[in-house]
Enzyme design. Sequence first.
Site, mmCIF file in Angstrom:
data_model
loop_
_atom_site.group_PDB
_atom_site.id
_atom_site.type_symbol
_atom_site.label_atom_id
_atom_site.label_comp_id
_atom_site.label_asym_id
_atom_site.label_seq_id
_atom_site.Cartn_x
_atom_site.Cartn_y
_atom_site.Cartn_z
ATOM 1 N N SER A 108 -58.900 -35.455 38.473
ATOM 2 C CA SER A 108 -58.642 -36.883 39.030
ATOM 3 C C SER A 108 -59.959 -37.299 39.763
ATOM 4 O O SER A 108 -60.849 -36.415 39.771
ATOM 5 C CB SER A 108 -57.449 -36.562 40.334
ATOM 6 O OG SER A 108 -57.570 -37.660 41.087
ATOM 7 N N TYR A 151 -55.569 -32.286 47.878
ATOM 8 C CA TYR A 151 -55.359 -32.555 46.536
ATOM 9 C C TYR A 151 -56.922 -33.049 46.031
ATOM 10 O O TYR A 151 -57.181 -32.548 44.846
ATOM 11 C CB TYR A 151 -54.753 -34.192 46.250
ATOM 12 C CG TYR A 151 -54.510 -34.672 45.039
ATOM 13 C CD1 TYR A 151 -53.386 -34.113 44.268
ATOM 14 C CD2 TYR A 151 -55.196 -35.687 44.495
ATOM 15 C CE1 TYR A 151 -53.256 -34.519 42.867
ATOM 16 C CE2 TYR A 151 -54.979 -36.190 43.116
ATOM 17 C CZ TYR A 151 -54.303 -35.506 42.502
ATOM 18 O OH TYR A 151 -53.966 -35.891 41.040
#
Length: 267
Positions: free
Chosen positions: A129, A142
């Site tokens: 990501s 995250y």
Amino acid sequence: MSKVVLITGGSSGIGKSIGEFLFDRGFVVYGTSRNPDNYKESKFPILALDLKENNTIVESVQTIIKKEGRIDVLINNAGAGITGPIEEIPETELKNNFDTNFFGPINVIKTVLPQMRQQNDGLIINVTSIAGYMGLPYRGVYSASKGALELITEAFRMELKDFNIKMTNVAPGDFATNIAAGRYHAPLLEDSPYKRPYGNTLDLMNAHVDSGSDPNLMAKEVFKIINTNNPKVHYKVGEFMQKFSIVLKRILPDKVYEKLLMNHYKL
């Protein structure tokens, strides 16, 4: 001979888009899901796999090898979102996220490596990501789990050079998928000191996903990588400003970049 591709989390979102794109171009595709019975209409087979249950990883990989005799490409796509003030996220959820986003993908890699080494050929694509390049407020866990996968890929690549096994990262920005629905959200507590800023950030994050890019952009990038003889270490896919944010982090003083992030999230 058609390449055999394993995509974790291939039942929905980015994984499904990649799988269908490759299937339509003649690849032999296998996806995975914790609940494969829910996806009987899939264009390609969906195998039962839970990243937190290593026996399911082994069973899925063995099923493909037994049927196809090889695995040419692993796409580590399955992952989980998590949001909340780090102080208020339970330790069990912190560990659960790393089990899914970091340890799970590593275990899938470990399971396919003996077959790829025997073939003297293979490609592993880790879907990370853009959030993994920076510590984002209320998405810190995250960011950390995806950033860890980015870094370990760099090390893994060098260790696998002797076996003609290639590895790369593909970092997507915000895409229009159902990831927000499966995300762990720390509850917005009325008496929390983070109530206002976390609530505002949560609304902004959900809006970004809802207006995100077409997942087929990821599918096209993965297709290009598979057809590249010597993949790069890192790829980024998404809106220009999301990709440019990584460049800014590299060139700006830390506190200036931090201020830009805080302004973006209205903190």
